[in-house]
Motif scaffolding. Structure first.
Motif, PDB file in Angstrom:
ATOM      1  N   ALA A 185      16.369 -11.196 -11.099  1.00 13.63           N
ATOM      2  CA  ALA A 185      15.627 -10.779  -9.911  1.00 13.63           C
ATOM      3  C   ALA A 185      14.609 -11.839  -9.495  1.00 13.63           C
ATOM      4  O   ALA A 185      14.494 -12.178  -8.303  1.00 13.63           O
ATOM      5  CB  ALA A 185      14.931  -9.444 -10.187  1.00 13.63           C
ATOM      6  N   PHE A 186      13.874 -12.371 -10.459  1.00 12.32           N
ATOM      7  CA  PHE A 186      12.925 -13.443 -10.135  1.00 12.32           C
ATOM      8  C   PHE A 186      13.665 -14.673  -9.613  1.00 12.32           C
ATOM      9  O   PHE A 186      13.187 -15.359  -8.692  1.00 12.32           O
ATOM     10  CB  PHE A 186      12.102 -13.814 -11.375  1.00 12.32           C
ATOM     11  CG  PHE A 186      10.910 -12.947 -11.600  1.00 12.32           C
ATOM     12  CD1 PHE A 186       9.734 -13.171 -10.904  1.00 12.32           C
ATOM     13  CD2 PHE A 186      10.955 -11.892 -12.503  1.00 12.32           C
ATOM     14  CE1 PHE A 186       8.618 -12.377 -11.110  1.00 12.32           C
ATOM     15  CE2 PHE A 186       9.850 -11.077 -12.720  1.00 12.32           C
ATOM     16  CZ  PHE A 186       8.680 -11.319 -12.023  1.00 12.32           C
ATOM     17  N   THR A 187      14.823 -14.971 -10.178  1.00 15.71           N
ATOM     18  CA  THR A 187      15.600 -16.134  -9.738  1.00 15.71           C
ATOM     19  C   THR A 187      16.069 -15.963  -8.303  1.00 15.71           C
ATOM     20  O   THR A 187      16.033 -16.912  -7.502  1.00 15.71           O
ATOM     21  CB  THR A 187      16.820 -16.326 -10.665  1.00 15.71           C
ATOM     22  OG1 THR A 187      16.363 -16.479 -12.012  1.00 15.71           O
ATOM     23  CG2 THR A 187      17.615 -17.558 -10.255  1.00 15.71           C
ATOM     24  N   ILE A 188      16.509 -14.767  -7.956  1.00 19.89           N
ATOM     25  CA  ILE A 188      16.973 -14.513  -6.582  1.00 19.89           C
ATOM     26  C   ILE A 188      15.857 -14.740  -5.579  1.00 19.89           C
ATOM     27  O   ILE A 188      16.058 -15.343  -4.516  1.00 19.89           O
ATOM     28  CB  ILE A 188      17.535 -13.081  -6.487  1.00 19.89           C
ATOM     29  CG1 ILE A 188      18.857 -12.977  -7.263  1.00 19.89           C
ATOM     30  CG2 ILE A 188      17.753 -12.673  -5.026  1.00 19.89           C
ATOM     31  CD1 ILE A 188      19.339 -11.563  -7.464  1.00 19.89           C
ATOM     32  N   VAL A 213      18.613  -4.012  -7.431  1.00 19.14           N
ATOM     33  CA  VAL A 213      18.212  -4.096  -6.020  1.00 19.14           C
ATOM     34  C   VAL A 213      16.779  -3.586  -5.858  1.00 19.14           C
ATOM     35  O   VAL A 213      15.971  -4.187  -5.140  1.00 19.14           O
ATOM     36  CB  VAL A 213      19.187  -3.305  -5.134  1.00 19.14           C
ATOM     37  CG1 VAL A 213      18.646  -3.167  -3.711  1.00 19.14           C
ATOM     38  CG2 VAL A 213      20.549  -3.983  -5.106  1.00 19.14           C
ATOM     39  N   GLY A 214      16.442  -2.481  -6.529  1.00 19.32           N
ATOM     40  CA  GLY A 214      15.081  -1.970  -6.440  1.00 19.32           C
ATOM     41  C   GLY A 214      14.052  -2.957  -6.953  1.00 19.32           C
ATOM     42  O   GLY A 214      12.988  -3.131  -6.353  1.00 19.32           O
ATOM     43  N   ILE A 260       0.834  -1.200   0.000  1.00 20.81           N
ATOM     44  CA  ILE A 260       0.000   0.000   0.000  1.00 20.81           C
ATOM     45  C   ILE A 260       0.872   1.256   0.000  1.00 20.81           C
ATOM     46  O   ILE A 260       0.588   2.224  -0.718  1.00 20.81           O
ATOM     47  CB  ILE A 260      -0.935  -0.004   1.221  1.00 20.81           C
ATOM     48  CG1 ILE A 260      -1.814  -1.265   1.225  1.00 20.81           C
ATOM     49  CG2 ILE A 260      -1.791   1.252   1.237  1.00 20.81           C
ATOM     50  CD1 ILE A 260      -2.715  -1.393   0.027  1.00 20.81           C
ATOM     51  N   CYS A 261       1.951   1.234   0.782  1.00 19.05           N
ATOM     52  CA  CYS A 261       2.823   2.411   0.871  1.00 19.05           C
ATOM     53  C   CYS A 261       3.495   2.713  -0.464  1.00 19.05           C
ATOM     54  O   CYS A 261       3.589   3.879  -0.876  1.00 19.05           O
ATOM     55  CB  CYS A 261       3.887   2.196   1.946  1.00 19.05           C
ATOM     56  SG  CYS A 261       3.230   2.108   3.614  1.00 19.05           S
ATOM     57  N   ILE A 262       3.987   1.685  -1.136  1.00 20.31           N
ATOM     58  CA  ILE A 262       4.623   1.891  -2.441  1.00 20.31           C
ATOM     59  C   ILE A 262       3.603   2.431  -3.437  1.00 20.31           C
ATOM     60  O   ILE A 262       3.915   3.335  -4.239  1.00 20.31           O
ATOM     61  CB  ILE A 262       5.253   0.581  -2.938  1.00 20.31           C
ATOM     62  CG1 ILE A 262       6.423   0.178  -2.029  1.00 20.31           C
ATOM     63  CG2 ILE A 262       5.747   0.730  -4.374  1.00 20.31           C
ATOM     64  CD1 ILE A 262       6.990  -1.191  -2.328  1.00 20.31           C
ATOM     65  N   ALA A 263       2.382   1.895  -3.394  1.00 18.03           N
ATOM     66  CA  ALA A 263       1.337   2.391  -4.302  1.00 18.03           C
ATOM     67  C   ALA A 263       1.008   3.857  -4.023  1.00 18.03           C
ATOM     68  O   ALA A 263       0.832   4.656  -4.951  1.00 18.03           O
ATOM     69  CB  ALA A 263       0.086   1.528  -4.159  1.00 18.03           C
ATOM     70  N   ILE A 264       0.933   4.220  -2.743  1.00 14.42           N
ATOM     71  CA  ILE A 264       0.676   5.622  -2.385  1.00 14.42           C
ATOM     72  C   ILE A 264       1.786   6.512  -2.930  1.00 14.42           C
ATOM     73  O   ILE A 264       1.546   7.585  -3.499  1.00 14.42           O
ATOM     74  CB  ILE A 264       0.558   5.778  -0.852  1.00 14.42           C
ATOM     75  CG1 ILE A 264      -0.718   5.106  -0.340  1.00 14.42           C
ATOM     76  CG2 ILE A 264       0.567   7.259  -0.463  1.00 14.42           C
ATOM     77  CD1 ILE A 264      -0.825   5.068   1.174  1.00 14.42           C
ATOM     78  N   LEU A 298      11.121  -4.752  -4.814  1.00 12.03           N
ATOM     79  CA  LEU A 298       9.730  -4.614  -5.271  1.00 12.03           C
ATOM     80  C   LEU A 298       9.077  -5.976  -5.454  1.00 12.03           C
ATOM     81  O   LEU A 298       7.940  -6.193  -5.009  1.00 12.03           O
ATOM     82  CB  LEU A 298       9.706  -3.837  -6.591  1.00 12.03           C
ATOM     83  CG  LEU A 298       8.327  -3.644  -7.228  1.00 12.03           C
ATOM     84  CD1 LEU A 298       7.417  -2.830  -6.316  1.00 12.03           C
ATOM     85  CD2 LEU A 298       8.449  -2.974  -8.592  1.00 12.03           C
ATOM     86  N   LEU A 299       9.773  -6.905  -6.081  1.00 12.65           N
ATOM     87  CA  LEU A 299       9.221  -8.253  -6.259  1.00 12.65           C
ATOM     88  C   LEU A 299       8.997  -8.933  -4.919  1.00 12.65           C
ATOM     89  O   LEU A 299       7.997  -9.632  -4.720  1.00 12.65           O
ATOM     90  CB  LEU A 299      10.164  -9.085  -7.125  1.00 12.65           C
ATOM     91  CG  LEU A 299      10.258  -8.700  -8.603  1.00 12.65           C
ATOM     92  CD1 LEU A 299      11.307  -9.566  -9.301  1.00 12.65           C
ATOM     93  CD2 LEU A 299       8.901  -8.841  -9.292  1.00 12.65           C
ATOM     94  N   SER A 300       9.933  -8.745  -3.994  1.00 12.55           N
ATOM     95  CA  SER A 300       9.789  -9.338  -2.670  1.00 12.55           C
ATOM     96  C   SER A 300       8.569  -8.783  -1.953  1.00 12.55           C
ATOM     97  O   SER A 300       7.785  -9.528  -1.358  1.00 12.55           O
ATOM     98  CB  SER A 300      11.050  -9.086  -1.839  1.00 12.55           C
ATOM     99  OG  SER A 300      10.945  -9.675  -0.564  1.00 12.55           O
TER     100      SER A 300
END
Length: 423
Positions: free
Chosen positions: A326-329, A388-389, A42-46, A393-395
């Motif tokens: 990133a998906f693999t990590i 890293v970003g 929610i915070c990232i969306a805001i 974000l995926l996490s």
């Protein structure tokens, strides 16, 4: 005659926004309790919405504000580390913390090595940059992992999954630092030709870890005595003011950083020592409650800025192979490293899989990268921030969408009512 309505002053707008944010800090955890959403989402969306508004010109890019990025993420992490240590009911011992030692001794080094290999061989990064990427992305985050951590002191929410993830997040932020410093030392040595191994082993490994643990323990003893064991009329516990936990955080971090050792590790040790000074005292709740409020507010501000950075182009430097990495990590490296580290642990298979999967990446990764880039220039800095970003974000998205049903199922298996648990 109706007076003309002038545009509000920026100060008034900021005050209004701060009031809304504080209200959300109090209300959102309750509103999201049963939903497959998390507060960070929610915070990232805001943040993405706010910084997309036509009148908002600020773009909170980490490379544009390197010092602020390092210091603010540092602040959020140390507050989270104090909160994590205060809410652990389990006494510190080698036997009772065996899940933690496995995650630290096996899972984290395997994660660093695997991510570095992906960065070097898969992404074509220089090996020093690949090592830095592994060190930044290996630790489980103490800030964004709140939904998979134990509950408040003496709440009864301390099963093996929650304890393992909370204690891992508390310790591994300090133990990842030697690998960050190794990348910096190798980078400096490559440009100067000076030897690095002895200095790194003695200072970055032995001294900074050992002194960090010792310093955190001593500060925790002092604040434990001041809070619970001085003559009754002067005990800080009598005040009911949990602000002393923030004081202990700042003193522990400041003193150990002055001694040039790992303040993250020291703060967590201080929290454990302070809690052990009077483990069952009600004042532990007050200290934890205030720490949690400060942490949640700071986290929301940081993630709103992160949402703004995403809108501002944080991910523009990504390549196709970076997205695959990133998906693999998130979906391969951490789960496999977690399963390997927990092999042989006396726990249900579902619990070990849950611990292995919920290695959430977050604010600690931001801090390590900002710190390293402020110490040494890397040619791939924009790409490193983009990777890293994206991983964070995926996490936030993948773990945030699955954490509520996973934890509710875990509670039911342990005979607890998930709707009665603390938010």
């Amino acid at each position: 005659m109706v007076p003309a309505i002038s545009a509000p002053e920026p100060y008034i707008l900021w005050m209004t926004g701060a009031g809304v944010l504080i209200a959300l800090v109090a209300w959102l955890p309750l509103a999201l309790k049963r939903l497959p959403l998390s507060l960070p989402i929610i915070c990232i969306a805001i943040g993405a919405v706010v910084f997309s508004l036509p009148g908002v010109l600020l773009r909170p890019m980490p490379l544009a504000y390197p010092e602020f990025t390092e210091r603010f993420t540092e602040f959020v992490v140390i507050i989270a580390l104090m909160g994590a240590g205060l809410k652990l009911d389990r006494r510190f011992s080698w036997g009772q913390w065996r899940v933690t030692w496995r995650l630290l001794a096996f899972t984290m080094p395997l994660s660093i090595a695997a991510i570095a290999a992906i960065g070097g061989w898969g992404l074509g990064l220089p090996w020093i940059a690949a090592l830095l990427l592994g060190a930044c992305l290996a630790p489980t985050d103490p800030v964004l992992a709140a939904d998979v951590q134990v509950g408040p002191p003496r709440s009864g929410e301390e099963d093996e999954v929650r304890f393992g993830l909370t204690s891992e997040a508390g310790v591994n932020d300090g133990l990842a630092f030697p690998f960050v410093n190794l990348a910096i030392a190798l980078g400096l040595a490559a440009s100067s030709g000076e030897p690095w191994l002895g200095e790194w082993l003695w200072h970055s490994v032995l001294w900074e870890i050992g002194a960090g643990v010792a310093g955190g323990w001593l500060v925790g003893l002092f604040f434990g005595w001041l809070t619970f064991h001085v003559p009754a009329a002067s005990q800080l516990a009598k005040t009911g003011d949990g602000l002393i936990a923030i004081a202990a955080t700042f003193v522990s971090y400041g003193v150990t950083e002055i001694a040039n050792c790992y303040g993250f590790l020291a703060v967590f040790v201080t929290a454990l020592t302070l809690r052990s000074s009077h483990r069952d005292h009600q004042f532990n709740h007050e200290m934890h409650a205030l720490t949690e409020q400060v942490e949640r507010l700071a986290m929301m501000v940081l993630l709103i800025l992160f949402g703004g950075a995403l809108i501002g182009g944080l991910l523009h430097a990504l390549r196709f192979e970076d997205v695959i990495a990133a998906f693999t990590i998130i979906l391969v490296v951490r789960p496999i490293a977690g399963v390997i580290g927990l092999a042989g642990l006396r726990a249900a298979g579902s619990e070990k899989l849950t611990i292995a999967f919920f290695g959430i990446r977050g604010v600690g990764s931001f801090y390590y990268l900002a710190y390293a880039l402020n110490q040494l220039a890397f040619a791939d800095s924009a790409r490193l921030w983009a990777i890293v970003g994206l991983v964070v974000l995926l996490s936030v998205l993948l773990h945030g969408l699955t954490v509520t049903p996973a934890m509710r199922l875990l509670d039911r298996r342990h005979g607890r009512d998930p709707d009665a648990a603390s938010p």
